[in-house]
Design a protein around this motif. Structure first.
Motif, PDB file in Angstrom:
ATOM      1  N   GLY A   1       0.576  -1.264  -0.008  1.00 13.54           N
ATOM      2  CA  GLY A   1      -0.104   0.246  -0.114  1.00 13.54           C
ATOM      3  C   GLY A   1       0.943   1.501   0.162  1.00 13.54           C
ATOM      4  N   GLU A   2       1.910   1.227   0.231  1.00 14.23           N
ATOM      5  CA  GLU A   2       3.360   2.262   0.248  1.00 14.23           C
ATOM      6  C   GLU A   2       2.943   3.173  -1.748  1.00 14.23           C
ATOM      7  OE1 GLU A   2       4.510   3.743   2.594  1.00 14.23           O
ATOM      8  OE2 GLU A   2       4.291   2.441   4.277  1.00 14.23           O
ATOM      9  N   GLU A   3       3.151   4.409  -2.155  1.00 11.17           N
ATOM     10  CA  GLU A   3       3.038   5.042  -2.959  1.00 11.17           C
ATOM     11  C   GLU A   3       4.789   4.696  -3.101  1.00 11.17           C
ATOM     12  OE1 GLU A   3       1.292   8.260  -3.998  1.00 11.17           O
ATOM     13  OE2 GLU A   3      -0.078   8.039  -2.522  1.00 11.17           O
ATOM     14  N   PHE A   4       5.345   4.524  -3.989  1.00 11.61           N
ATOM     15  CA  PHE A   4       6.525   4.461  -4.673  1.00 11.61           C
ATOM     16  C   PHE A   4       6.591   4.676  -6.172  1.00 11.61           C
ATOM     17  CE2 PHE A   4       4.570   0.457  -5.587  1.00 11.61           C
ATOM     18  CZ  PHE A   4       5.562  -0.050  -6.385  1.00 11.61           C
ATOM     19  N   GLU A   5       7.817   5.021  -6.979  1.00  5.03           N
ATOM     20  CA  GLU A   5       8.545   5.376  -7.846  1.00  5.03           C
ATOM     21  C   GLU A   5       9.134   4.419  -8.536  1.00  5.03           C
ATOM     22  OE1 GLU A   5      10.104   8.731 -10.937  1.00  5.03           O
ATOM     23  OE2 GLU A   5      10.258   9.058  -8.510  1.00  5.03           O
ATOM     24  N   SER A   6       8.781   3.749 -10.003  1.00  3.29           N
ATOM     25  CA  SER A   6       9.304   2.468 -10.495  1.00  3.29           C
ATOM     26  C   SER A   6       9.834   3.330 -11.283  1.00  3.29           C
ATOM     27  CB  SER A   6       8.299   1.653 -10.593  1.00  3.29           C
ATOM     28  OG  SER A   6       9.117   0.939 -11.598  1.00  3.29           O
ATOM     29  N   ILE A   7      11.525   2.676 -11.861  1.00  2.22           N
ATOM     30  CA  ILE A   7      12.272   3.847 -12.568  1.00  2.22           C
ATOM     31  C   ILE A   7      13.234   2.205 -12.955  1.00  2.22           C
ATOM     32  CG2 ILE A   7      14.318   4.779 -13.128  1.00  2.22           C
ATOM     33  CD1 ILE A   7      14.142   6.915 -10.428  1.00  2.22           C
ATOM     34  N   ASN A   8      13.164   2.226 -14.649  1.00  4.35           N
ATOM     35  CA  ASN A   8      13.368   0.671 -15.484  1.00  4.35           C
ATOM     36  C   ASN A   8      14.526   1.441 -15.373  1.00  4.35           C
ATOM     37  OD1 ASN A   8      14.875  -0.305 -17.745  1.00  4.35           O
ATOM     38  ND2 ASN A   8      12.247  -0.195 -18.073  1.00  4.35           N
ATOM     39  N   TYR A   9      15.951   1.345 -14.868  1.00  2.00           N
ATOM     40  CA  TYR A   9      16.860   2.229 -15.091  1.00  2.00           C
ATOM     41  C   TYR A   9      17.452   1.563 -17.163  1.00  2.00           C
ATOM     42  CZ  TYR A   9      19.434  -2.238 -13.128  1.00  2.00           C
ATOM     43  OH  TYR A   9      19.527  -3.319 -12.271  1.00  2.00           O
ATOM     44  N   TYR A  10      16.903   1.031 -17.864  1.00  2.00           N
ATOM     45  CA  TYR A  10      17.338   0.213 -18.658  1.00  2.00           C
ATOM     46  C   TYR A  10      16.462   1.839 -19.438  1.00  2.00           C
ATOM     47  CZ  TYR A  10      19.163  -3.929 -17.267  1.00  2.00           C
ATOM     48  OH  TYR A  10      20.059  -4.785 -17.023  1.00  2.00           O
ATOM     49  N   GLU A  11      15.346   2.091 -19.770  1.00  2.00           N
ATOM     50  CA  GLU A  11      14.610   3.104 -20.393  1.00  2.00           C
ATOM     51  C   GLU A  11      15.299   4.445 -19.376  1.00  2.00           C
ATOM     52  OE1 GLU A  11      10.312   2.558 -19.552  1.00  2.00           O
ATOM     53  OE2 GLU A  11      10.182   0.915 -21.230  1.00  2.00           O
ATOM     54  N   THR A  12      16.168   4.617 -18.671  1.00  2.00           N
ATOM     55  CA  THR A  12      16.128   5.625 -17.624  1.00  2.00           C
ATOM     56  C   THR A  12      17.642   5.453 -17.562  1.00  2.00           C
ATOM     57  OG1 THR A  12      13.789   6.738 -17.218  1.00  2.00           O
ATOM     58  CG2 THR A  12      15.349   7.475 -15.773  1.00  2.00           C
TER      59      THR A  12
END
Length: 114
Positions: free
Chosen positions: A27-38
Motif C-alpha cells: 500500500g506504500e506509494e512508490f516510483e518505479s525506475i526502469n534503469y534501462y529506459e532511464t
C-alpha cells in the motif's frame, strides 16, 4: 514512511517483479525506475552505492560475462562499466531518503518499509 520510495529495476528480472508486487501489496506509494529506459549516470550510481553502504564490488553481478574482465578494475572503472552495461548492476535497489536496500531476496523490502 515520509520519504518517497523509489525502486530501480529491470522489468524482465524475476526478483524485481517480486519486489514490485510486494511494494504494491504494502500500500506504500512508490516510483518505479526502469534503469534501462532511464539510464543511471555515474553520479547517480555513486549516490545509490553510498546509500546502500556497500562496497562497489557487492553490487556487481559477477556472473555476467562482462564482469569477468573487471577482476582487477578499480571502483571507478567498475562504476563506469555498470553505467555502460546495466546488466552488471545487482537489482532491485529500493531507496527512501538517505537509505537504500538491495532487495535480494525480494522479501527484504518488507523490513526496509518498517
Amino acid at each position: 514512511m515520509t520519504d518517497k520510495i523509489v525502486i530501480y529495476q529491470k522489468p524482465t528480472c524475476s526478483k524485481c517483479r517480486a519486489t514490485l508486487s510486494l511494494l504494491k501489496e504494502s500500500g506504500e506509494e512508490f516510483e518505479s525506475i526502469n534503469y534501462y529506459e532511464t539510464p543511471l549516470t555515474v553520479g547517480k550510481l555513486r549516490e545509490l552505492i553510498q546509500k546502500l553502504n556497500l562496497p562497489v564490488r557487492d553490487i556487481l553481478r559477477k556472473d555476467e560475462p562482462a564482469a569477468h574482465n573487471l577482476s582487477a578494475a578499480s571502483d571507478d572503472e567498475i562504476i563506469k562499466a555498470m553505467v555502460e552495461n546495466p546488466d552488471l548492476i545487482q537489482r532491485p535497489i529500493v531507496v527512501s531518503g538517505n537509505r537504500a536496500k538491495l532487495c535480494r531476496p525480494p522479501e527484504t523490502v518488507m523490513d526496509f518499509l518498517k
